[in-house]
Design an enzyme around this catalytic site. Structure first.
Site, short mmCIF file in Angstrom:
data_model
loop_
_atom_site.label_atom_id
_atom_site.label_comp_id
_atom_site.label_asym_id
_atom_site.label_seq_id
_atom_site.Cartn_x
_atom_site.Cartn_y
_atom_site.Cartn_z
CB SER A 142 -1.55 -0.13 1.33
OG SER A 142 -1.47 1.45 1.37
CE1 TYR A 155 -4.24 -1.99 5.39
CE2 TYR A 155 -3.58 0.46 4.81
CZ TYR A 155 -3.61 -0.83 4.52
OH TYR A 155 -4.09 -0.60 3.24
P1 NDP Z 1 -11.05 -6.05 1.21
O1 NDP Z 1 -11.66 -5.53 2.23
O2 NDP Z 1 -12.20 -5.38 -0.60
O3 NDP Z 1 -11.00 -7.41 0.11
C1 NDP Z 1 -10.15 -8.36 1.62
C2 NDP Z 1 -10.20 -9.33 1.25
O4 NDP Z 1 -8.86 -10.29 2.10
C3 NDP Z 1 -11.67 -10.25 1.25
O5 NDP Z 1 -11.98 -11.19 0.80
C4 NDP Z 1 -11.46 -10.89 2.69
O6 NDP Z 1 -12.11 -11.91 2.61
C5 NDP Z 1 -10.41 -11.71 2.56
N1 NDP Z 1 -9.45 -11.51 4.03
C6 NDP Z 1 -9.13 -10.77 4.96
N2 NDP Z 1 -8.86 -11.33 5.79
C7 NDP Z 1 -8.74 -13.02 6.52
C8 NDP Z 1 -8.48 -13.58 6.53
N3 NDP Z 1 -7.46 -13.46 8.38
N4 NDP Z 1 -7.79 -15.03 6.09
C9 NDP Z 1 -8.22 -15.13 4.55
N5 NDP Z 1 -8.68 -13.89 3.57
C10 NDP Z 1 -8.75 -12.80 4.35
O7 NDP Z 1 -10.39 -5.47 0.47
P2 NDP Z 1 -9.22 -4.66 -0.57
O8 NDP Z 1 -9.80 -5.73 -1.52
O9 NDP Z 1 -9.09 -2.95 -1.04
O10 NDP Z 1 -8.12 -5.16 -0.12
C11 NDP Z 1 -6.88 -6.11 -0.43
C12 NDP Z 1 -5.82 -5.57 0.03
O11 NDP Z 1 -4.92 -4.72 -0.99
C13 NDP Z 1 -5.04 -5.81 1.45
O12 NDP Z 1 -3.99 -6.49 1.98
C14 NDP Z 1 -5.18 -4.12 2.08
O13 NDP Z 1 -4.67 -3.65 2.35
C15 NDP Z 1 -4.90 -3.67 -0.32
N6 NDP Z 1 -4.54 -1.95 -0.10
C16 NDP Z 1 -6.34 -1.94 -0.11
C17 NDP Z 1 -5.93 -0.56 -0.69
C18 NDP Z 1 -7.42 0.13 -0.67
O14 NDP Z 1 -7.88 1.59 -0.93
N7 NDP Z 1 -9.25 -0.77 -0.57
C19 NDP Z 1 -5.15 0.10 -0.80
C20 NDP Z 1 -3.96 -0.76 -0.51
C21 NDP Z 1 -4.08 -1.57 -0.64
P3 NDP Z 1 -13.04 -12.94 3.68
O15 NDP Z 1 -13.47 -11.79 4.71
O16 NDP Z 1 -14.16 -13.65 3.21
O17 NDP Z 1 -11.58 -13.87 4.12
C1 8X3 Z 2 -5.02 1.59 2.18
C2 8X3 Z 2 -4.64 2.74 0.90
O1 8X3 Z 2 -4.47 5.66 1.04
O2 8X3 Z 2 -7.18 4.07 2.39
O3 8X3 Z 2 -3.69 0.96 1.98
O4 8X3 Z 2 -4.03 4.19 3.38
S1 8X3 Z 2 -4.92 4.01 1.98
#
Ligand code: NDP
Ligand code: 8X3
Length: 257
Positions: A142, A155
């Site tokens: 991120s 985070y």
């Molecule tokens: P979502 O919440 O849409 O998706 C998160 C996914 O992670 C879900 O499929 C969830 O599925 C799974 N998950 C969470 N905890 C667990 C666990 N303990 N075991 C297995 N699966 C798990 O978020 P994003 O797609 O946006 O996030 C994906 C990644 O991208 C993360 O690492 C996040 O930190 C990163 N990110 C996101 C950004 C944003 O602004 N959205 C920006 C930068 C990075 P389930 O609940 O079915 O387990």
């Molecule tokens: C998530 C991106 O900008 O919300 O990793 O921290 S931000």
């Protein structure tokens, strides 16, 4: 069933970036192993994408080392030659200052974003190394791992771990033909904010209001590009953010206000 081709192993596949990667890689003809906790969503994806490519799903929590080990051990033969691992499972919890944060939330972010990612990566490495040239680990980091902001505390620190771990891992596995990328998105519209705000949908609408945030498929497009580059090209870190997201100037605290 379709013939198993290149295999992508994707965690966090039931939502957001992981789900978009599943869809984009399927479109490009990759076979899929999809991991997350929510079984119904995984099975729905299997049914839908299984029309296009072979899909194997395993509902599990990435923090559960034994469950990850059992799942990888039991991968059906056609799916065991994994070429790409996408570690997308992850979350943020809370947006308040560190001094008001729940310690349990900190533990859960560390467990998921660090321990879970380490579990999957370490246990899958032998398969990636066996695949050799062209194998790729794509860790979803991120911009928060690089740029501090109020409320980012644990985070952002977990994402700094993802970045440094990706570099260190690259040092060890590049001689085996395995590439490692820290794919670091900025603001992406997914369930991420709903999870972070513990289900408070009103905050979510406000957060994305008036923005053109990245969509999960924008990030998935980058992941596919990284995975399909010729094997001698390794993207070490790719930061991708929406144009509307900007750095802040330094904040100066004054005692005469
Ligand atoms: P979502 O919440 O849409 O998706 C998160 C996914 O992670 C879900 O499929 C969830 O599925 C799974 N998950 C969470 N905890 C667990 C666990 N303990 N075991 C297995 N699966 C798990 O978020 P994003 O797609 O946006 O996030 C994906 C990644 O991208 C993360 O690492 C996040 O930190 C990163 N990110 C996101 C950004 C944003 O602004 N959205 C920006 C930068 C990075 P389930 O609940 O079915 O387990
Ligand atoms: C998530 C991106 O900008 O919300 O990793 O921290 S931000």
């Amino acid at each position: 069933m379709h013939e198993v081709s290149l295999v992508a192993f994707i965690t966090g596949a039931t939502s957001g970036i992981g789900e978009a990667c599943a869809r984009r890689f399927a479109e490009a003809g990759w076979s899929l192993v999809l991991i997350s906790r929510r079984r119904e969503r995984l099975e729905a994806l299997q049914q839908e994408l299984g029309e296009q490519v072979p899909v194997h799903v395993a509902p599990l929590d990435v923090t559960d080392h034994d469950a990850v080990a059992r799942t990888i051990e039991a991968l059906p033969a056609p799916f065991s030659a994994v070429r790409v691992l996408i570690n997308s499972a992850g979350l943020a919890l809370g947006k308040g200052p560190a001094q008001e944060a729940e310690l349990a939330d900190w533990h859960r972010m560390i467990d998921t974003n660090i321990t879970g990612l380490a579990n999957v990566t370490r246990l899958l490495l032998p398969r990636l190394i066996a695949t050799g040239s062209g194998a790729t680990v794509i860790n979803i980091g991120s911009i928060a791992g690089h740029t501090p902001y109020p409320g980012g505390h644990i985070y952002g620190a977990t994402k700094a771990f993802v970045e440094q771990f990706s570099y260190n891992l690259r040092c060890d596995v590049s001689a085996e033909g395995v590439r490692v990328t820290d794919l670091a998105p900025g603001m992406t519209e997914s369930e991420f904010t709903l999870v972070r705000m513990k289900g408070d949908a009103s905050v979510v609408d406000d957060y994305y209001r008036g923005t053109q945030a990245l969509q999960p498929h924008d990030v998935a497009e980058q992941a596919l590009h990284i995975a399909e580059l010729p094997p001698h090209i390794s993207i070490t870190r790719l930061e991708v953010a929406p144009l509307c997201q900007q750095w802040s100037p330094f904040t100066v605290l004054r005692n005469d206000a």
